[in-house]
Design an enzyme around this catalytic site. Structure first.
Site, PDB file in Angstrom:
ATOM      1  N   GLU A 115       0.825  -1.207   0.000  1.00  0.00           N
ATOM      2  CA  GLU A 115       0.000   0.000   0.000  1.00  0.00           C
ATOM      3  C   GLU A 115       0.860   1.259   0.000  1.00  0.00           C
ATOM      4  O   GLU A 115       1.908   1.317   0.649  1.00  0.00           O
ATOM      5  CB  GLU A 115      -0.898  -0.002   1.248  1.00  0.00           C
ATOM      6  CG  GLU A 115      -1.913   1.127   1.283  1.00  0.00           C
ATOM      7  CD  GLU A 115      -2.923   0.935   2.422  1.00  0.00           C
ATOM      8  OE1 GLU A 115      -3.301   1.945   3.032  1.00  0.00           O
ATOM      9  OE2 GLU A 115      -3.316  -0.221   2.691  1.00  0.00           O
ATOM     10  N   GLU A 119      -3.318  10.934   2.521  1.00  0.00           N
ATOM     11  CA  GLU A 119      -4.513  11.136   3.338  1.00  0.00           C
ATOM     12  C   GLU A 119      -4.537  12.558   3.891  1.00  0.00           C
ATOM     13  O   GLU A 119      -3.513  13.112   4.276  1.00  0.00           O
ATOM     14  CB  GLU A 119      -4.575  10.134   4.493  1.00  0.00           C
ATOM     15  CG  GLU A 119      -4.878   8.717   4.046  1.00  0.00           C
ATOM     16  CD  GLU A 119      -5.182   7.800   5.207  1.00  0.00           C
ATOM     17  OE1 GLU A 119      -6.333   7.341   5.298  1.00  0.00           O
ATOM     18  OE2 GLU A 119      -4.272   7.542   6.018  1.00  0.00           O
TER      19      GLU A 119
END
Length: 387
Positions: A115, A119
């Protein structure tokens, strides 16, 4: 009898710590191949939705782009690419959602839980967080970093992940804010086919656990909403070619990934720049700084190498983006205490299935697996002494 009991306890501990979710993890089973992008594609969401993405939670498409609106409890609009990239460049032009407790996310994620993240917290219009995880493992707890990103809720910015076999570079409006090499990743370098996941949700929902609300800097006041993240466009460039990517073994190494009708390419040569995560950054403009920062003393994050693990347990993630799915699938969580904050310092952790920081009191952390392990070791020692 003692040995048998010890073996049972060790088995229970292993079960408690091996519940990371993925629909089909190619590291442990045979999985269907991933559909490959195999080219470059630009999606202009100001012209409507794209058949390259599936939608969930009803994002809205209009002349402004794809709008991810959180207006009420439970809203979590998102888009997920139907394609995967095997090394490549992901560029997204977006305006982050405002609002206390609101989280905007743009993520690359693989079947085996590699990943790479961007964010944004709606309570902070000045920063963005980057993160990465390999095979769903949390590792040394020094992966997340905040970077200056002023005005991310007031206008559009271009965020890039340039991912090759030799380096990952995160860029804001063309300026590199962080790089990562395989050596610096300490064996957890993301290197398997990735798909794109973009969405927003309310971590500050009053129905969430108190720690989740605290992490998201909530609570969320829906009466002051709605809260909207807008994505104007996405450009995805696959550095490999072909129609499908398949795992030829269970190593998860990029050299083991095969391409149907094409070639797995490691990507263009990476620029000879220092690893900004592990080395002091030279003087730079705020947009190019890579020094981890946190403007909220009440929201400590385990950045740097000073944090140390204290225990492990299981965490039941909420049934909202990006912790999906949630039905009966607890995730392994390792907790840690941020030192230097006094005895009242909150306990933090990471959920490997999502690669997210798990805030204090986000769940009732069960320490059964640690207890089982300690008991099993004690019983084994007793059995050896008795013999």
């Amino acid at each position: 009898m003692i040995t048998t009991l010890a073996q049972l306890l060790l088995a229970l501990a292993a079960t408690a710590s091996a519940q990371t979710f993925t629909s089909c993890n190619p590291l442990s089973q045979s999985c269907p191949p991933d559909p490959a992008l195999g080219k470059s594609a630009t999606i202009d969401f100001t012209k409507g939705s794209s058949d390259l993405f599936t939608t969930q939670g009803s994002p809205v498409f209009n002349a402004n782009g794809a709008q991810f609106v959180v207006a009420k409890s439970g809203d979590s609009p998102q888009i997920i690419s139907k394609f995967f990239m095997m090394f490549g460049k992901f560029e997204i032009t977006l305006q982050a959602a405002p609002g206390a407790g609101i989280v905007s996310s743009a993520v690359l994620q693989s079947d085996d839980l590699d990943e790479i993240d961007w964010e944004w917290l709606g309570a902070d219009n000045t920063q963005v967080q980057t993160n990465y995880f390999g095979k769903g493992q949390t590792g040394s707890y020094d992966r997340g970093a905040f970077h200056p990103d002023p005005g991310n809720q007031n206008g559009f910015h271009r965020y890039t992940i340039d991912w090759t076999a030799s380096q990952i570079a995160w860029q804001i409006d063309g300026a590199t804010v962080r790089t990562l090499t395989p050596d610096a990743a300490k064996g957890q370098y993301p290197q398997s086919p990735m798909q794109i996941k973009v969405g927003s949700w309310s971590g500050g929902d009053p129905a969430n656990a108190p720690g989740t609300i605290q992490w998201a800097r909530g609570p969320t006041d829906y009466a002051a909403g709605p809260y909207t993240m807008i994505v104007k466009s996405i450009t995805a460039t696959d550095y490999s070619t072909g129609t499908q990517y398949k795992y030829n073994d269970q190593s998860g190494n990029w050299q083991s990934i095969g391409s149907v009708g094409g070639t797995v390419n490691p990507g263009p040569s990476s620029p000879s720049s220092p690893d900004l995560q592990s080395q002091p950054a030279p003087p730079a403009s705020p947009a190019a700084s890579s020094k981890p920062t946190s403007s909220s003393p009440s929201m400590p994050f385990p950045f740097g190498n000073s944090a140390s693990p204290t225990s492990t347990g299981t965490y039941q993630h909420p049934s909202i983006y990006p912790w999906i799915p949630s039905s009966g699938s607890p995730s392994t969580m390792t907790t840690l205490v941020v030192p230097g904050k006094g005895s009242s310092a909150p306990t933090l952790g990471f959920s490997p299935s999502s690669g997210r920081v798990i805030p204090p009191s986000a769940a009732s952390v069960q320490r059964a697996n640690l207890i089982y392990t300690l008991l099993a070791l004690a019983l084994c020692a007793g059995a050896l002494l008795a013999s």
